[in-house]
Design a protein around this motif. Sequence first.
Motif, PDB file in Angstrom:
ATOM      1  N   GLU A  59      50.655  63.584  49.470  1.00 54.78           N
ATOM      2  CA  GLU A  59      49.868  62.698  48.622  1.00 54.78           C
ATOM      3  C   GLU A  59      50.461  62.692  47.223  1.00 54.78           C
ATOM      4  O   GLU A  59      50.784  63.746  46.684  1.00 54.78           O
ATOM      5  N   GLN A  60      50.598  61.502  46.682  1.00 56.31           N
ATOM      6  CA  GLN A  60      51.054  61.369  45.305  1.00 56.31           C
ATOM      7  C   GLN A  60      50.036  60.538  44.545  1.00 56.31           C
ATOM      8  O   GLN A  60      49.586  59.498  45.027  1.00 56.31           O
ATOM      9  N   TYR A  61      49.665  60.999  43.369  1.00 52.30           N
ATOM     10  CA  TYR A  61      48.720  60.287  42.524  1.00 52.30           C
ATOM     11  C   TYR A  61      49.412  59.910  41.227  1.00 52.30           C
ATOM     12  O   TYR A  61      50.252  60.640  40.722  1.00 52.30           O
ATOM     13  N   SER A  62      49.046  58.745  40.697  1.00 52.71           N
ATOM     14  CA  SER A  62      49.537  58.354  39.380  1.00 52.71           C
ATOM     15  C   SER A  62      48.446  57.562  38.678  1.00 52.71           C
ATOM     16  O   SER A  62      47.526  57.038  39.307  1.00 52.71           O
ATOM     17  N   THR A  63      48.549  57.496  37.373  1.00 51.36           N
ATOM     18  CA  THR A  63      47.581  56.777  36.567  1.00 51.36           C
ATOM     19  C   THR A  63      48.228  55.501  36.047  1.00 51.36           C
ATOM     20  O   THR A  63      49.350  55.538  35.540  1.00 51.36           O
ATOM     21  N   VAL A  64      47.521  54.387  36.200  1.00 48.54           N
ATOM     22  CA  VAL A  64      48.023  53.104  35.731  1.00 48.54           C
ATOM     23  C   VAL A  64      47.017  52.504  34.757  1.00 48.54           C
ATOM     24  O   VAL A  64      45.820  52.761  34.844  1.00 48.54           O
ATOM     25  N   MET A  65      47.516  51.698  33.831  1.00 50.64           N
ATOM     26  CA  MET A  65      46.640  51.021  32.892  1.00 50.64           C
ATOM     27  C   MET A  65      46.237  49.666  33.469  1.00 50.64           C
ATOM     28  O   MET A  65      47.082  48.914  33.947  1.00 50.64           O
ATOM     29  N   VAL A  66      44.956  49.373  33.414  1.00 53.92           N
ATOM     30  CA  VAL A  66      44.436  48.074  33.830  1.00 53.92           C
ATOM     31  C   VAL A  66      44.078  47.333  32.550  1.00 53.92           C
ATOM     32  O   VAL A  66      43.156  47.740  31.834  1.00 53.92           O
ATOM     33  N   PRO A  67      44.826  46.259  32.236  1.00 55.04           N
ATOM     34  CA  PRO A  67      44.578  45.581  30.962  1.00 55.04           C
ATOM     35  C   PRO A  67      43.208  44.907  30.928  1.00 55.04           C
ATOM     36  O   PRO A  67      42.714  44.421  31.939  1.00 55.04           O
ATOM     37  N   GLY A  68      42.622  44.886  29.757  1.00 57.20           N
ATOM     38  CA  GLY A  68      41.345  44.216  29.561  1.00 57.20           C
ATOM     39  C   GLY A  68      41.553  42.729  29.346  1.00 57.20           C
ATOM     40  O   GLY A  68      42.675  42.218  29.352  1.00 57.20           O
ATOM     41  N   ASP A  69      40.465  42.032  29.155  1.00 59.68           N
ATOM     42  CA  ASP A  69      40.507  40.593  28.921  1.00 59.68           C
ATOM     43  C   ASP A  69      40.169  40.350  27.448  1.00 59.68           C
ATOM     44  O   ASP A  69      39.056  40.643  27.004  1.00 59.68           O
ATOM     45  N   PRO A  70      41.111  39.817  26.669  1.00 57.97           N
ATOM     46  CA  PRO A  70      40.847  39.649  25.241  1.00 57.97           C
ATOM     47  C   PRO A  70      39.820  38.555  24.938  1.00 57.97           C
ATOM     48  O   PRO A  70      39.202  38.550  23.892  1.00 57.97           O
ATOM     49  N   LEU A  71      39.611  37.618  25.849  1.00 62.99           N
ATOM     50  CA  LEU A  71      38.682  36.517  25.608  1.00 62.99           C
ATOM     51  C   LEU A  71      37.724  36.382  26.777  1.00 62.99           C
ATOM     52  O   LEU A  71      37.746  35.422  27.537  1.00 62.99           O
ATOM     53  N   TYR A  72      36.855  37.329  26.931  1.00 67.05           N
ATOM     54  CA  TYR A  72      35.904  37.314  28.045  1.00 67.05           C
ATOM     55  C   TYR A  72      34.588  36.691  27.591  1.00 67.05           C
ATOM     56  O   TYR A  72      34.022  37.076  26.585  1.00 67.05           O
ATOM     57  N   TYR A  73      34.124  35.715  28.342  1.00 62.07           N
ATOM     58  CA  TYR A  73      32.829  35.094  28.061  1.00 62.07           C
ATOM     59  C   TYR A  73      31.959  35.255  29.288  1.00 62.07           C
ATOM     60  O   TYR A  73      32.394  35.036  30.399  1.00 62.07           O
ATOM     61  N   GLY A  74      30.717  35.617  29.089  1.00 66.32           N
ATOM     62  CA  GLY A  74      29.805  35.877  30.187  1.00 66.32           C
ATOM     63  C   GLY A  74      29.032  34.667  30.649  1.00 66.32           C
ATOM     64  O   GLY A  74      28.067  34.791  31.372  1.00 66.32           O
ATOM     65  N   GLY A  75      29.411  33.498  30.265  1.00 66.48           N
ATOM     66  CA  GLY A  75      28.699  32.289  30.663  1.00 66.48           C
ATOM     67  C   GLY A  75      28.328  31.482  29.427  1.00 66.48           C
ATOM     68  O   GLY A  75      28.532  31.910  28.290  1.00 66.48           O
ATOM     69  N   TRP A  76      27.757  30.337  29.622  1.00 62.01           N
ATOM     70  CA  TRP A  76      27.458  29.456  28.492  1.00 62.01           C
ATOM     71  C   TRP A  76      26.328  29.997  27.620  1.00 62.01           C
ATOM     72  O   TRP A  76      26.223  29.679  26.452  1.00 62.01           O
ATOM     73  N   TYR A  77      25.466  30.824  28.176  1.00 63.59           N
ATOM     74  CA  TYR A  77      24.296  31.293  27.434  1.00 63.59           C
ATOM     75  C   TYR A  77      24.504  32.620  26.730  1.00 63.59           C
ATOM     76  O   TYR A  77      23.680  33.042  25.948  1.00 63.59           O
TER      77      TYR A  77
END
Length: 114
Positions: A59-77
Amino acid sequence: MRRLILALPVVLLAACAVGPTLDQQLSTFVGQSEGDVVARMGVPVRTYEIEGRRFLQFEQYSTVMVPGDPLYYGGWYRRHWATPSTYAQVRCDITFTLRAGRVESYAARGDGCR
């Protein structure tokens, strides 16, 4: 200046080289003894024997970066701020199949197998 422009594509191509793939690395084990595998990979986390074959799992484990979203909108409201980057642990299970004490094949499974 002209030499610099001519050399630029070579430098850019060299920067893209990342080394051998996982498949290329694992293929070097085919034909090797179990002792050679353990010497290079360490002690396996599991072994199993059946019908004249022996299976060694690593077994080999590694850590990776998951990029975020700079312009996230949760809907119109409603609006949200940017979601931050986060880290995730990925795993790669490598199994070698041995017959008569020699590696005859290998398999790699998991999100971390690259």
